[in-house]
Design a protein around this motif. Structure first.
Motif, PDB file in Angstrom:
ATOM      1  N   MET A 125       0.180  33.679 -17.520  1.00 12.94           N
ATOM      2  CA  MET A 125      -0.966  33.853 -18.333  1.00 12.94           C
ATOM      3  C   MET A 125      -2.224  34.359 -17.355  1.00 12.94           C
ATOM      4  N   HIS A 126      -2.344  33.549 -16.193  1.00 13.82           N
ATOM      5  CA  HIS A 126      -3.308  33.978 -15.051  1.00 13.82           C
ATOM      6  C   HIS A 126      -3.220  35.222 -14.641  1.00 13.82           C
ATOM      7  N   ASP A 127      -2.200  35.644 -14.393  1.00 15.89           N
ATOM      8  CA  ASP A 127      -1.641  37.078 -13.668  1.00 15.89           C
ATOM      9  C   ASP A 127      -2.061  38.080 -14.872  1.00 15.89           C
ATOM     10  N   THR A 128      -1.882  37.781 -15.880  1.00 18.32           N
ATOM     11  CA  THR A 128      -2.059  38.591 -17.075  1.00 18.32           C
ATOM     12  C   THR A 128      -3.546  38.926 -17.056  1.00 18.32           C
ATOM     13  N   TYR A 129      -4.297  37.865 -17.096  1.00 16.31           N
ATOM     14  CA  TYR A 129      -5.764  37.901 -16.975  1.00 16.31           C
ATOM     15  C   TYR A 129      -6.395  38.886 -16.122  1.00 16.31           C
ATOM     16  N   LEU A 130      -5.795  38.501 -14.736  1.00 10.89           N
ATOM     17  CA  LEU A 130      -6.169  39.206 -13.434  1.00 10.89           C
ATOM     18  C   LEU A 130      -6.064  40.561 -13.408  1.00 10.89           C
ATOM     19  N   GLY A 131      -4.935  41.073 -13.992  1.00  4.18           N
ATOM     20  CA  GLY A 131      -4.453  42.309 -14.268  1.00  4.18           C
ATOM     21  C   GLY A 131      -5.294  42.842 -15.105  1.00  4.18           C
ATOM     22  N   LEU A 132      -5.634  42.479 -16.330  1.00  2.00           N
ATOM     23  CA  LEU A 132      -6.539  43.155 -17.179  1.00  2.00           C
ATOM     24  C   LEU A 132      -7.946  43.069 -16.854  1.00  2.00           C
ATOM     25  N   ALA A 133      -8.285  41.854 -16.279  1.00  2.00           N
ATOM     26  CA  ALA A 133      -9.663  42.017 -15.627  1.00  2.00           C
ATOM     27  C   ALA A 133      -9.872  43.270 -14.631  1.00  2.00           C
ATOM     28  N   ALA A 134      -8.707  43.392 -13.892  1.00  8.51           N
ATOM     29  CA  ALA A 134      -8.887  44.497 -12.774  1.00  8.51           C
ATOM     30  C   ALA A 134      -8.984  45.811 -13.380  1.00  8.51           C
TER      31      ALA A 134
END
Length: 53
Positions: free
Chosen positions: A1-10
């Motif tokens: 979940m955390h990696d998905t959020y960081l990818g979408l935020a970037a």
């Protein structure tokens, strides 16, 4: 979940930056593109502060 959020935020940050840079360049191109039709409108708008009421 955390990696998905960081990818979408970037992706959103990069996409937003590109969108705003393109929009800025389009506005600047519109303002400075030579056009006889818009020249009078822009000249009138530029003289608004100099007009007395």
């Amino acid at each position: 979940m955390h990696d998905t959020y960081l990818g979408l935020a970037a992706f959103a940050q990069t996409g937003g930056l590109i969108l705003f840079v393109v929009a800025f360049l389009l506005v600047v191109a519109y303002a400075f593109w030579p056009s006889k039709k818009r020249k009078k409108e822009f000249d009138d708008a530029a003289n608004i502060p100099l007009k007395e009421d």
